[in-house]
Design an enzyme around this catalytic site. Structure first.
Site, PDB file in Angstrom:
ATOM      1  N   ASP A  48      71.085  21.977  -3.699  1.00 16.46           N
ATOM      2  CA  ASP A  48      71.100  21.992  -5.174  1.00 16.46           C
ATOM      3  C   ASP A  48      69.699  22.213  -5.738  1.00 16.46           C
ATOM      4  O   ASP A  48      69.546  22.559  -6.918  1.00 16.46           O
ATOM      5  CB  ASP A  48      71.712  20.688  -5.729  1.00 16.46           C
ATOM      6  CG  ASP A  48      70.970  19.423  -5.321  1.00 16.46           C
ATOM      7  OD1 ASP A  48      69.995  19.507  -4.547  1.00 16.46           O
ATOM      8  OD2 ASP A  48      71.375  18.337  -5.770  1.00 16.46           O
ATOM      9  N   GLU A  49      68.668  22.027  -4.892  1.00 17.18           N
ATOM     10  CA  GLU A  49      67.294  22.169  -5.398  1.00 17.18           C
ATOM     11  C   GLU A  49      66.979  23.595  -5.830  1.00 17.18           C
ATOM     12  O   GLU A  49      65.991  23.825  -6.537  1.00 17.18           O
ATOM     13  CB  GLU A  49      66.287  21.699  -4.346  1.00 17.18           C
ATOM     14  CG  GLU A  49      66.416  20.228  -4.065  1.00 17.18           C
ATOM     15  CD  GLU A  49      65.204  19.612  -3.395  1.00 17.18           C
ATOM     16  OE1 GLU A  49      64.101  20.163  -3.471  1.00 17.18           O
ATOM     17  OE2 GLU A  49      65.387  18.548  -2.779  1.00 17.18           O
TER      18      GLU A  49
ATOM     19  N   TYR B   8      59.504  24.319  -0.791  1.00 21.07           N
ATOM     20  CA  TYR B   8      60.759  24.123  -0.057  1.00 21.07           C
ATOM     21  C   TYR B   8      61.920  24.786  -0.788  1.00 21.07           C
ATOM     22  O   TYR B   8      62.636  25.613  -0.225  1.00 21.07           O
ATOM     23  CB  TYR B   8      61.049  22.623   0.134  1.00 21.07           C
ATOM     24  CG  TYR B   8      62.498  22.347   0.495  1.00 21.07           C
ATOM     25  CD1 TYR B   8      63.006  22.700   1.742  1.00 21.07           C
ATOM     26  CD2 TYR B   8      63.379  21.760  -0.429  1.00 21.07           C
ATOM     27  CE1 TYR B   8      64.348  22.477   2.059  1.00 21.07           C
ATOM     28  CE2 TYR B   8      64.703  21.535  -0.114  1.00 21.07           C
ATOM     29  CZ  TYR B   8      65.188  21.893   1.133  1.00 21.07           C
ATOM     30  OH  TYR B   8      66.515  21.682   1.448  1.00 21.07           O
TER      31      TYR B   8
END
Ligand code: NAD
Ligand code: TDX
Length: 352
Positions: free
Chosen positions: A136-137, A163
């Site tokens: 979801d990031e 990331y």
């Protein structure tokens, strides 16, 4: 049916392997893992170590482990030639946001280049499905004062950390391989997982381990950031459903509508372990720290009938129980190289 699972010596990949061996008694699983700092063969003791009390011979005979870097094109192609997998599921990644802030390079290498190598092998040898385990990031974050907002599959990609940017880059490449080469892909974007075998650098296992060792509990900033926690087994069931019944070329969000503030999680862990909240230390915030993640799982619910089964109140008790029962697993990890990481990350971090 032969399934290649990458990153299976890590947290979610190992839980997924156990789920699949249990659920599908006719499947073979081939696990590829580079065994970075986050990969641990003791995690796979039940399928690799005949002397382990957890050893399951009926699983072990349908399991193969191969130590391999997903960026190693020659090695990956050789393995695909040998195994001719039906399905490939890519969990392998550098997964810790804080490490990506310190050293982004390896995140680009594994998370983007590694993904392209795997998909090139899928194109050459032909697979029924390539599944990318995303996060979801990739959607960035949501403001705390808009509890009505959630990430849907149509939310624009808007990343914050090296990331999440590397995971988003991989997702774009996966969709491009579908459109350009017709590779049969799916992507899942899941919220924060917790459960057994979670590496102790991450919030929940770090706080459990520190509590048990009566060490300070380093909460970034005020601890008001919100994450949407999902028990790892629920994530594994979602991926199982998506690779079998999900539509090719689609993204599925996976999340449990279980939003919690970091500070409340840490206080809960203190309470469960009978430790004083005075162990909590507010430390310098993470750079670019995302405020809130919240998934709208309507699509996977409507299309595939998926719903989370484990309530947080039960899942956190099970998880704490697992860390109490498996002290040697995490004590061995935090006694080695990890100590240097911990000192570097937390030793000179200011307190608030
Ligand atoms: P993890 O860090 O616990 O495990 C990663 C595994 O990948 C390790 O076993 C490591 O050895 C292996 N690996 C790393 N680089 C490799 C390479 N180049 N070649 C082969 N193997 C390599 O990670 P995790 O928490 O289990 O996450 C698994 C996947 O799920 C990741 O893709 C992550 O982005 C995604 N994800 C994680 C969460 C979460 O809350 N943990 C949530 C959503 C998505
Ligand atoms: O010591 C800590 N103190 C603290 O306050 C640590 C390690 C974390 N935190 C905070 C930062 C986050 O707001 O807790 C929250 C959770 O942190 P992490 O466990 O590092 O997870 P997060 O950054 O949310 O990312 C996780 O979920 C999405 C996984 O690590 C990713 O791989 C996944 O994609």
């Amino acid at each position: 049916m032969t399934i290649i699972v990458t990153g299976g010596a890590g947290f979610i990949g190992s839980n997924f392997i156990f789920h699949m061996l249990e659920k599908h008694p006719d499947y073979r699983i081939v696990c590829i893992d580079k065994l970075t700092y986050a990969g641990n063969l003791s995690t796979l003791a039940c399928v690799l170590d005949k002397n382990s009390k957890d050893y399951k011979p009926d699983w072990a005979e349908r399991f193969r482990f191969v130590k391999l870097d997903i960026c190693d094109r020659e090695g990956v192609f050789k393995l695909f030639e040998e195994e001719k997998p039906d399905i490939v599921i890519n969990f392998a990644a550098e997964s810790h946001v804080d490490r990506s802030i310190e050293d982004p390079g390896v995140f680009l290498q594994t998370n983007i280049i590694g993904t392209s190598v795997l998909m090139d092998a899928c194109r050459k040898y032909g697979v029924e499905r390539y599944h990318q385990v995303s996060t979801d990031e990739v959607y960035g974050d949501l403001p705390l004062d808009r509890p009505d907002l959630f990430f849907t599959e149509d939310t624009p990609i808007h990343t914050s950390s090296p990331y999440s940017s590397s995971k988003a880059g991989a997702d774009l490449l996966v969709m491009a391989y579908n459109r350009t080469y017709g590779l049969p892909v799916t992507i899942s974007r899941c919220s924060n997982n917790y459960g057994p075998y979670h590496f102790p650098e991450k919030l929940i296992p770090l706080m459990i381990a520190n509590c048990l060792n009566d060490k300070p509990l380093p909460v970034y900033g005020e601890g008001l950031n919100v994450r949407d926690w999902l028990y790892v087994e629920d994530h594994c069931r979602a991926i199982d459903l998506i690779v079998h019944k999900g539509r090719v070329g689609e993204v599925y969000n996976v999340g449990g509508h279980n939003e919690m503030r970091n500070i409340d999680i840490v206080k809960l862990i203190c309470k469960e372990l009978g430790k004083p909240e005075s162990l909590i230390t507010h430390v310098t915030d993470r750079k670019g720290h995302d405020m809130r993640y919240a998934i709208d799982p309507t699509k996977i619910h409507n299309e595939l009938g998926w719903l989370p089964e484990t309530k947080f109140a039960d899942g956190i008790k099970k998880t704490i129980g697992w860390y109490l029962d498996n002290r040697s697993w995490w004590e061995e990890i935090i006694s080695g190289e990890y100590q240097k990481y911990y000192d570097k990350m937390y030793g000179s971090r200011g307190t608030l």
